[in-house]
Design an enzyme around this catalytic site. Structure first.
Site, PDB file in Angstrom:
ATOM      1  CG  ASP A 182     -22.016 -10.386  45.235  1.00 57.47           C
ATOM      2  OD1 ASP A 182     -22.743  -9.684  44.514  1.00 57.47           O
ATOM      3  OD2 ASP A 182     -21.203 -11.200  44.772  1.00 57.47           O
ATOM      4  CB  ALA A 187     -25.809 -10.496  44.324  1.00 55.20           C
ATOM      5  CG  ASP A 188     -23.110  -6.698  47.169  1.00 46.99           C
ATOM      6  OD1 ASP A 188     -24.111  -6.829  47.894  1.00 46.99           O
ATOM      7  OD2 ASP A 188     -21.986  -7.089  47.499  1.00 46.99           O
ATOM      8  CG  LEU A 189     -21.968  -3.938  41.546  1.00 45.62           C
ATOM      9  CD1 LEU A 189     -21.014  -4.209  40.394  1.00 45.62           C
ATOM     10  CD2 LEU A 189     -21.708  -2.565  42.136  1.00 45.62           C
ATOM     11  CG  MET A 206     -29.662  -7.817  48.609  1.00 45.75           C
ATOM     12  SD  MET A 206     -28.056  -7.633  49.409  1.00 45.75           S
ATOM     13  CE  MET A 206     -26.948  -7.773  48.005  1.00 45.75           C
TER      14      MET A 206
END
Length: 394
Positions: free
Chosen positions: A138, A166-168, A198
């Site tokens: 992330d 970044a993950d969410l 991503m």
């Protein structure tokens, strides 16, 4: 009925971005079958903080799923995934580029048995391009995607946001792509492969910052809580040590000056428009900072509300979760877990009129649904399942 009832998702993914996407799908009604490694499962089951023998990290993005253990290093384990994929609508994976092709679980292979399958490959940098083989997390994508360069105090170094943005946001991008693909499949009868990077997701979020660069050639500087194109839009310190964020358009400028008794600013024609206030940013911010420093947080928020000036207190997590409006909207819930008992949870933020609302459902125990899924979906009998367990395939 929930809107995604009847949709079956196979999750060959771990950690956060894809599991978060799948949790959204699960609580919207999809059946999500999470494939986990026998004995250990998704590595986030061991992440801190631990609650008894369970992980609050795992709880946060794996609610509502079925857990099936399958050892992908065995022929029988891979066969289970292939057979499940033959009957599924969606498969989501986040393995390094090329890994699942070696297992015979790539899109090209699985599509031969199920041309309606929507297959998502979520990787750090995508299936193509010079970075395709690189590893990342992330914070790496935040750094390379530009958001860290925009975050931090004026004149200070870059700062990461307080959540794994970044993950969410990747999880949300994945859901958008999947729902679009399902709609397309309804028209064509065929699925597709979605190559999601991503890093691509973070670049897409640059939006207004990129717009300023395209328009002005400007590389936006770090401004703390200030807005590059709107004044005032910033966080101010109050007399009680708390903070309030105020954002004004032109129609709010005079009411703000009135409540703060800034008559000189209110009467200055140079400050009547946002363009003028941006040009004279330092003067405006200095005056507001000084005036607001004599107010408590609650008094200032109450005064802004009375004058129709958009403002909000800076709240910590405990304050947010106790907020009466947040509570009234049902945004704090809980589930019952057999090993932990009652545990808090944040529901999906949707209120449907015409479909059943999402419900908070507990996350699964490791392998909890293995026998049920193999028996009901694949028709395996007890003897076959016992042999798989004995051989380490499940």
């Amino acid at each position: 009925m929930k809107p995604l009832v009847g949709v079956t998702v196979i999750e060959l993914a771990r950690v956060l971005a894809c599991p978060f996407a799948d949790m959204i799908l699960a609580e919207l009604g999809a059946t999500v079958i999470k494939i986990e490694q026998p004995g250990t499962g998704d590595e986030t089951r061991s992440f801190e903080p631990q609650v008894g023998d369970e992980s609050a990290y795992y709880f946060a993005c794996n609610r509502g799923k079925q857990s099936v253990t399958a050892n992908l290093k065995t022929d029988a384990g891979r066969r289970i995934v292939r057979e499940l994929a033959q009957r599924a609508d969606i498969l989501i994976e986040n393995f390094p580029v090329g890994t699942l092709a070696r297992y015979g679980l790539d899109h090209a292979t699985l599509r031969a048995d199920n041309e309606r399958l929507v297959y998502v490959s979520c990787t750090g940098f995508g299936q193509t391009g010079p970075y395709a083989k690189r590893k990342g997390y992330d914070t790496v994508f935040q750094a390379m995607g530009g958001i860290m360069s925009l975050t931090g105090e004026r004149g200070g170094g870059p700062v990461k946001p307080g959540l794994p943005i970044a993950d969410l946001t990747s999880g949300m991008w994945i859901v958008i792509g999947l729902l679009s693909a399902l709609n397309g499949r309804a028209m064509t009868g065929k699925g597709c492969h979605i190559d999601f990077s991503m890093l691509d997701g973070q670049v897409s979020l640059l939006t207004l910052a990129a717009g300023r660069y395209f328009a002005l050639g400007e590389v936006p500087p770090r401004l703390g809580t200030e807005h590059p194109g709107r004044v005032p839009s910033a966080t101010f310190a109050c007399s009680d040590g708390a903070f309030v964020h105020i954002t004004c358009s032109d129609q709010h400028w005079l009411p703000l000056c009135k409540l703060l008794k800034l008559d000189t600013l209110a009467s200055d024609p140079l400050l009547a428009t946002n363009a003028g206030r941006v040009e004279h940013r330092e003067r405006v911010m200095d005056a507001l900072t000084q005036a607001i420093s004599g107010w408590t947080r609650q008094a200032l928020c109450d005064a802004c509300d009375a004058e129709g000036v958009p403002a909000g207190p800076i709240k910590n997590v405990a304050e947010v979760l106790a907020d009466p409006h947040v509570r009234a909207r049902g945004m704090v819930s809980e589930f019952e877990h057999p090993g932990v008992g009652t545990f808090g949870a944040l529901p999906l933020p949707f209120k449907f009129d015409g479909f059943a609302n999402p419900e908070v459902v507990r996350p699964p125990l490791l392998g909890e649904h293995t026998e049920q899924v193999l028996r009901e979906r694949l028709g395996y009998d007890a003897q076959h399942i016992a042999a798989l367990r004995r051989d380490g395939a499940i």
